[in-house]
Design an enzyme around this catalytic site. Structure first.
Site, mmCIF file in Angstrom:
data_model
loop_
_atom_site.group_PDB
_atom_site.id
_atom_site.type_symbol
_atom_site.label_atom_id
_atom_site.label_comp_id
_atom_site.label_asym_id
_atom_site.label_seq_id
_atom_site.Cartn_x
_atom_site.Cartn_y
_atom_site.Cartn_z
ATOM 1 N N HIS A 89 21.837 -13.791 67.171
ATOM 2 C CA HIS A 89 20.965 -13.358 68.260
ATOM 3 C C HIS A 89 21.721 -13.482 69.579
ATOM 4 O O HIS A 89 22.803 -14.062 69.628
ATOM 5 C CB HIS A 89 19.685 -14.205 68.297
ATOM 6 C CG HIS A 89 19.937 -15.674 68.486
ATOM 7 N ND1 HIS A 89 20.321 -16.499 67.453
ATOM 8 C CD2 HIS A 89 19.907 -16.448 69.598
ATOM 9 C CE1 HIS A 89 20.479 -17.725 67.911
ATOM 10 N NE2 HIS A 89 20.247 -17.728 69.215
ATOM 11 N N LYS A 94 26.447 -16.555 65.087
ATOM 12 C CA LYS A 94 25.183 -16.437 65.811
ATOM 13 C C LYS A 94 24.666 -15.008 65.660
ATOM 14 O O LYS A 94 25.387 -14.048 65.914
ATOM 15 C CB LYS A 94 25.422 -16.769 67.289
ATOM 16 C CG LYS A 94 24.169 -16.781 68.145
ATOM 17 C CD LYS A 94 24.539 -17.138 69.583
ATOM 18 C CE LYS A 94 23.313 -17.127 70.476
ATOM 19 N NZ LYS A 94 23.679 -17.413 71.894
#
Length: 218
Positions: A104, A102
């Site tokens: 963000h 991921k």
């Protein structure tokens, strides 16, 4: 009955362990088949977690965090953590890996407990055919933190050598990575359960022994 015998009966009753004639992915023709995809209810999952927890406690595997490899290992790690807390008063953390990192928010390769250097982790998986899941997971673990993998727990050790090796997947993993794999039951336990009348299947005993003699490891 011992918890191992109870687990074998549990697998049969839920259609996870079947006897007959099956062609495996390896091409081998086996008199048994294990399909953990047949666990699909809350009651089954809760009971499954109890067996994994009992295996961890009985083998005195001491860890801080349970790691469930995506995707099958995710519910297994969660239900095992719950069972350890409810039945054994052991409050362990859990986490699982993302298929893609991921980029963000908090980011990272894992969801749940954020791993730290020196942390002792226990990997929870369904069965081990080739060790592929572990080989994919270990680099992710090491890229996140210098954790110590104190063991891996699976439901069944097939005790069967690989296509190009005299070792089983469990033995290969230990030789290659030094990770000890613990199983709730082994193929020997299953054969013994048939012999003892814990489950039906005496008509398959001869073929089970023949298959074990041909492809099995100790």
């Amino acid at each position: 009955m011992t918890y191992k015998q109870q687990f074998i009966k549990f697998m049969v009753e839920n259609g996870v362990l079947k006897f007959g004639e099956f062609t495996l992915k390896s091409g081998r023709k086996a008199p048994y088949f294990i399909n953990t995809g047949n666990y699909k209810s809350g009651a089954q999952l809760a009971k499954l977690g109890e067996y994994y927890a009992k295996c961890i406690v009985d083998n005195k595997i001491e860890g801080k965090t349970l790691v469930g490899p995506a995707y099958k290992g995710i519910p297994l790690a969660v239900t095992t953590a719950v069972a350890l807390n409810n039945n054994h008063n052991l409050d362990l953390y859990y986490c699982f890996d993302r298929k893609e990192a991921k980029d963000h928010g908090e980011g990272g390769l894992f969801v749940g407990k954020q791993l730290s250097d020196g942390e002792k982790v226990i990997i929870i998986e369904d069965v081990m055919t080739s060790g592929k899941a572990l080989r994919e997971l270990l680099p992710k673990l090491k890229a996140t933190a210098n954790v110590e993998v104190v063991g891996m727990v699976i439901s069944v050790d097939r005790m069967e050598r690989g296509l190009e090796s005299s070792l089983s997947a469990v033995q290969e993993v230990y030789r290659e990575f030094g990770v000890k794999v613990y199983s709730i039951v082994t193929m020997t336990d299953i054969i013994q359960a048939i012999e003892d009348g814990v489950i039906e299947g005496r008509e398959y005993l001869e073929k089970m022994r023949e298959y074990r003699s041909k492809y099995g490891v100790e």
